[in-house]
Design an enzyme around this catalytic site. Structure first.
Site, PDB file in Angstrom:
ATOM      1  N   TRP A  29      13.036  -0.172 -13.040  1.00 54.41           N
ATOM      2  CA  TRP A  29      14.179   0.246 -12.199  1.00 54.41           C
ATOM      3  C   TRP A  29      14.134   1.729 -11.871  1.00 54.41           C
ATOM      4  CZ3 TRP A  29      16.082  -2.891  -9.056  1.00 54.41           C
ATOM      5  CH2 TRP A  29      16.271  -4.238  -9.397  1.00 54.41           C
TER       6      TRP A  29
ATOM      7  N   LYS B 188      26.057  -7.037 -13.756  1.00 59.58           N
ATOM      8  CA  LYS B 188      25.503  -7.126 -15.100  1.00 59.58           C
ATOM      9  C   LYS B 188      26.634  -7.129 -16.130  1.00 59.58           C
ATOM     10  CE  LYS B 188      21.492  -6.515 -13.012  1.00 59.58           C
ATOM     11  NZ  LYS B 188      20.847  -5.329 -12.513  1.00 59.58           N
TER      12      LYS B 188
ATOM     13  N   ASP C 235      21.732   5.863 -13.376  1.00 57.67           N
ATOM     14  CA  ASP C 235      21.861   4.447 -13.020  1.00 57.67           C
ATOM     15  C   ASP C 235      22.257   3.707 -14.296  1.00 57.67           C
ATOM     16  OD1 ASP C 235      21.616   1.782 -12.397  1.00 57.67           O
ATOM     17  OD2 ASP C 235      19.547   1.906 -11.663  1.00 57.67           O
TER      18      ASP C 235
HETATM   19  C1  LIG Z   1      19.964  -4.892 -11.405  1.00 54.98           C
HETATM   20  C2  LIG Z   1      19.652  -3.439 -11.408  1.00 54.98           C
HETATM   21  C3  LIG Z   1      19.515  -2.711 -10.216  1.00 54.98           C
HETATM   22  C4  LIG Z   1      19.621  -3.361  -8.854  1.00 54.98           C
HETATM   23  O1  LIG Z   1      20.922  -3.731  -8.605  1.00 54.98           O
HETATM   24  P1  LIG Z   1      21.380  -4.410  -7.218  1.00 54.98           P
HETATM   25  O2  LIG Z   1      22.851  -4.466  -7.415  1.00 54.98           O
HETATM   26  O3  LIG Z   1      20.706  -5.748  -7.157  1.00 54.98           O
HETATM   27  O4  LIG Z   1      20.967  -3.512  -6.101  1.00 54.98           O
HETATM   28  C5  LIG Z   1      19.266  -1.357 -10.310  1.00 54.98           C
HETATM   29  N1  LIG Z   1      19.155  -0.737 -11.495  1.00 54.98           N
HETATM   30  C6  LIG Z   1      19.273  -1.405 -12.669  1.00 54.98           C
HETATM   31  C7  LIG Z   1      19.134  -0.658 -13.951  1.00 54.98           C
HETATM   32  C8  LIG Z   1      19.516  -2.775 -12.647  1.00 54.98           C
HETATM   33  O5  LIG Z   1      19.643  -3.439 -13.805  1.00 54.98           O
END
Ligand SMILES: *Cc1c(COP(=O)(O)O)cnc(C)c1O
Length: 359
Positions: A101, A195, A171
């Site tokens: 990511w 998540k 993030d």
């Molecule tokens: C799932 C995830 C993303 C992507 O998220 P979207 O909402 O599908 O754009 C980005 N960073 C992390 C750490 C993730 O777990």
């Protein structure tokens, strides 16, 4: 049979929240319509969004000089919005590369900025957070970005990096609300909801208000943080249902004692699964002890040829979505806030039984 859903996202939601949403589905608080049918400019919906923000602020202890934005486009859109909005005349940005990511965030930022890799987990095969003593932070840069939990690799920061004078950007898509954090250490935090917050469709951004400035030329109106900050995340139609659901989750977490209670619960669940993996020669998790994720726990079996049988047996027992990410292989158990301890107990019981039969 009870189903335990170990999906990495969209992921399990608290069952009491789903029941409450079901009760309110057709008629929210006696107004005769569903939240999904409400005008975002009507009498009721703005109250729902305001309450969600108030509960999130209380839960995370968000200081008054931070804005909470409810956006769309997922964390992926933030990979671009962060550099577009936070460059403020700088050329360079710092990123920490800890897995898949953070790499995607780096690739997207490189479209707008010169990316300096302040640290990389490459030497460890991306199985450890690089030790902070070895980081090389470029100070003539707009910010430092990291990914607090690598959802695919199962690598999680157990500390908040020191970015010096630079704004720290994180993030937090897959571990926000899993533990208390000091928001004042950050310039900007973002997280997709699906998540550890609620259903897909809303992306949370928490940003210190002095960072809201001129974005790079050509930035679309919708990708300018100021657009959303100035209109309380109601410039255009917000993802009303997702925000409502996220609000129910925030309220529940507050009722149940907040994020330190969640942290203890998450530590106990993860400890049980890691112990089961580490006590066996049959299961293996490759992540360094100080970098192991409490949220996403990848593991492999001694013999890959048994993967299919393991997954089939798990599904028979109601333990679903354990297949690892296609880039990682093996298994992955995601133990977000809404995964009850009983789900982890059922998983480790099954793992021990499978090992007895095949180990
Ligand atoms: C799932 C995830 C993303 C992507 O998220 P979207 O909402 O599908 O754009 C980005 N960073 C992390 C750490 C993730 O777990």
């Amino acid at each position: 049979m009870h189903i335990y859903n170990f999906s990495a996202g969209p992921a399990v939601l608290p069952s009491d929240v789903l029941v409450q949403a079901q009760h309110e589905l057709l008629d929210w608080h006696g107004c005769g319509m569903s939240v999904m049918e409400m005008s975002h400019r009507g009498d009721e919906y703005p109250l729902i969004q305001q309450q969600a923000e108030a509960d999130l602020r209380a839960l995370m202890g968000i200081p008054d000089n931070y804005r909470v934005l409810f956006l769309q486009g997922g964390a992926w859109t933030q990979f671009a919005m962060v550099p577009m909005n936070l460059m403020h005349g700088h050329q360079r940005v710092n990123y920490v590369h800890t897995g898949i990511w953070s790499e995607k965030a780096i690739d997207e930022a490189a479209r707008y900025a010169k990316v300096h890799l302040a640290a990389s987990g490459k030497d460890s095969g991306f199985h450890a957070v690089p030790a902070p003593d070895d980081w090389q932070i470029e100070t003539d840069a707009a910010y430092l970005h990291y990914t607090s939990n690598e959802t695919i690799g199962g690598v999680q920061f157990q500390f908040i990096p020191d970015a010096g004078v630079l704004p720290l950007v994180c993030d937090m898509s897959s571990d926000i609300l899993s533990r208390p954090i000091d928001v004042s250490r950050f310039g900007l935090i973002y997280a997709g909801a699906q998540k550890n917050i609620g259903p897909a469709g809303v992306t949370l951004v928490i940003v210190r208000d002095d960072l809201l400035g001129e974005p790079i030329p050509g930035t679309p109106t919708m990708l300018d943080y100021r657009t959303h900050a100035e209109h309380d995340s109601m410039f255009n139609t917000p993802p009303t249902w997702s925000i409502y659901m996220a609000g129910l989750v925030f309220a529940k977490l507050r009722r149940e004692g907040g994020l330190s209670v969640m942290q203890a619960h998450n530590q106990a669940k993860a400890a049980l699964l890691y112990r089961t993996i580490d006590d066996s020669d049959f299961y293996h998790n490759p992540v360094a002890l100080d970098s192991r994720s409490l949220m996403n726990i990848p593991f492999t079996l001694a013999d890959r040829a048994l993967d299919g049988a393991f997954l089939a047996g798990a599904t028979e027992r109601g333990l679903v979505q354990l297949k690892g990410h296609r880039l990682a292989g093996g298994m992955r158990a995601s133990l977000y806030n809404a995964m009850p301890m009983q789900g982890v107990v059922a998983l480790v019981d099954y793992m021990r039984e499978f090992e007895r039969m095949h180990g």
